[in-house]
Design an enzyme around this catalytic site. Structure first.
Site, mmCIF file in Angstrom:
data_model
loop_
_atom_site.group_PDB
_atom_site.id
_atom_site.type_symbol
_atom_site.label_atom_id
_atom_site.label_comp_id
_atom_site.label_asym_id
_atom_site.label_seq_id
_atom_site.Cartn_x
_atom_site.Cartn_y
_atom_site.Cartn_z
ATOM 1 N N ARG A 156 37.407 36.431 42.077
ATOM 2 C CA ARG A 156 37.460 36.937 40.705
ATOM 3 C C ARG A 156 38.877 37.433 40.416
ATOM 4 N NH1 ARG A 156 32.908 38.973 43.324
ATOM 5 N NH2 ARG A 156 30.901 38.282 42.443
ATOM 6 N N LYS A 180 32.079 43.065 44.366
ATOM 7 C CA LYS A 180 31.135 43.975 43.723
ATOM 8 C C LYS A 180 30.423 44.819 44.779
ATOM 9 C CE LYS A 180 30.312 41.099 39.645
ATOM 10 N NZ LYS A 180 29.316 40.395 38.815
ATOM 11 N N HIS A 250 37.958 32.882 35.224
ATOM 12 C CA HIS A 250 36.631 32.597 35.760
ATOM 13 C C HIS A 250 36.369 31.101 35.787
ATOM 14 C CE1 HIS A 250 33.846 35.514 37.237
ATOM 15 N NE2 HIS A 250 32.796 34.886 36.756
ATOM 16 N N ARG A 253 37.481 29.841 38.999
ATOM 17 C CA ARG A 253 36.469 30.194 40.009
ATOM 18 C C ARG A 253 35.314 29.190 39.974
ATOM 19 N NH1 ARG A 253 34.137 34.502 43.024
ATOM 20 N NH2 ARG A 253 32.089 35.202 42.315
ATOM 21 N N HIS A 276 28.650 36.038 46.365
ATOM 22 C CA HIS A 276 27.406 36.205 45.621
ATOM 23 C C HIS A 276 26.335 36.801 46.524
ATOM 24 C CE1 HIS A 276 28.462 32.884 42.490
ATOM 25 N NE2 HIS A 276 28.901 34.067 42.126
ATOM 26 N N TYR A 285 25.959 28.789 39.143
ATOM 27 C CA TYR A 285 27.389 28.930 38.933
ATOM 28 C C TYR A 285 28.136 27.606 38.992
ATOM 29 C CZ TYR A 285 31.399 32.095 39.106
ATOM 30 O OH TYR A 285 32.516 32.821 38.810
#
Length: 304
Positions: A156, A180, A250, A253, A276, A285
């Site tokens: 990211r 994250k 993105h 990505r 993920h 995705y």
């Protein structure tokens, strides 16, 4: 004395960061979502002076989301705002700011299932070739290295700009990033990205570094840590110069993930690279081209 709404929001943000381990980006997004909710419920109130929370229940929460949907807000944003409202409602009830957890039964809109836009491999190659051709000064060397790493690793943009020089291992060609939930992962990159980063470290970064730079790998023109918005602006400009489809970071990505799958990587490995938590997220995705599906079928099915 009752807390002001501004103080309540600050306490909620601290809860997200310190107790829930949410990233700074998530904390900002959730607190902004809740601030918007409070403004919707009590538009004339000043958060600095209004004390306590305005009356809210499941009906008012649904009305807030419906009003945003009418304004054209995307389903993904609506889903995030619903999640923010549920999290805030649960915390506010436990903290004594709400008499009940009014958001417990608030459902999120289903996110759009459309496939993301990706670059074809020749277009990605053309984009990075333009970035390399323009890498004649410190800022341009930075832009080249940043885009090469974004595409090579699939990280990211916020993860990339948070990287320090100590997170890069040019010998092993790996990058350590914090994703994250403050989860760290190590992702590999190839020779082209290594060459770009090496050039940036040797000839670009020393020209921009200041005492305020710290250990940041990528720097802005004034020496501070590079802002993700700058990377987005750079990418929009270079896609136009390369004559390829305009995408955001993105999109690189998405492209990296798709090209890995098309090249033969398995979905679980791509999931690890992207960071993920769920394999289902990785499946949504990525593009899987009909050609790859046909090749996989022909190779594996006994009746092909």
């Amino acid at each position: 004395m009752a807390s002001s709404r501004g103080e309540i929001l600050e306490a909620f943000g601290r809860h997200l960061a310190l107790q829930r381990g949410r990233s700074a980006h998530t904390v900002r997004a959730y607190t902004a979502d809740v601030a918007d909710l409070l403004h919707h419920l009590d538009p004339g109130a000043d958060p600095a002076t209004a004390t306590g929370l305005p009356p809210m229940d499941l009906t008012t929460l649904r009305a807030w989301l419906a009003a945003q949907q009418r304004r054209g807000m995307s389903r993904a944003t609506l889903a995030r705002r619903a999640a923010a409202a549920r999290t805030f409602s649960r915390w506010a009830h436990r903290s004594g700011h709400l008499p009940a957890d009014v958001g417990a039964r608030l459902r999120s809109p289903r996110p759009d299932q459309h496939l993301p836009t990706v670059l074809r491999v020749p277009d990605a190659t053309a984009l990075l070739a333009v970035a390399r051709e323009r890498a004649t000064g410190p800022v341009q060397l930075r832009d080249w290295a940043a885009l090469e790493l974004l595409y090579a690793t699939g990280v990211r943009v916020a993860e990339l700009t948070a990287v320090d020089t100590t997170d890069v291992d040019l010998r092993e060609r790996t990058l350590r990033v914090t994703g994250k939930g403050d989860k760290q992962r190590v992702v590999p990159f190839g020779v082209p990205a290594a060459e770009a980063v090496q050039a940036w470290l040797a000839r670009g970064r020393p020209a921009l570094v200041t005492p305020a730079s710290g250990a940041a790998l990528f720097l802005g023109a004034r020496g501070a840590r590079l802002d993700p918005r700058t990377v987005r602006a750079v990418l929009h400009r270079l896609t136009a110069l390369a004559g390829v489809h305009d995408i955001a970071p993105h999109g690189l990505r998405h492209s990296a993930a798709t090209h890995l799958l098309d090249g033969g990587s398995d979905l679980r490995s791509v999931q690890e690279l992207l960071g993920h938590a769920s394999l289902a997220t990785t499946q949504r995705y990525t593009h899987v081209t009909p050609e790859r599906l046909r090749a996989a079928y022909t190779q594996a099915h006994p009746r092909a």
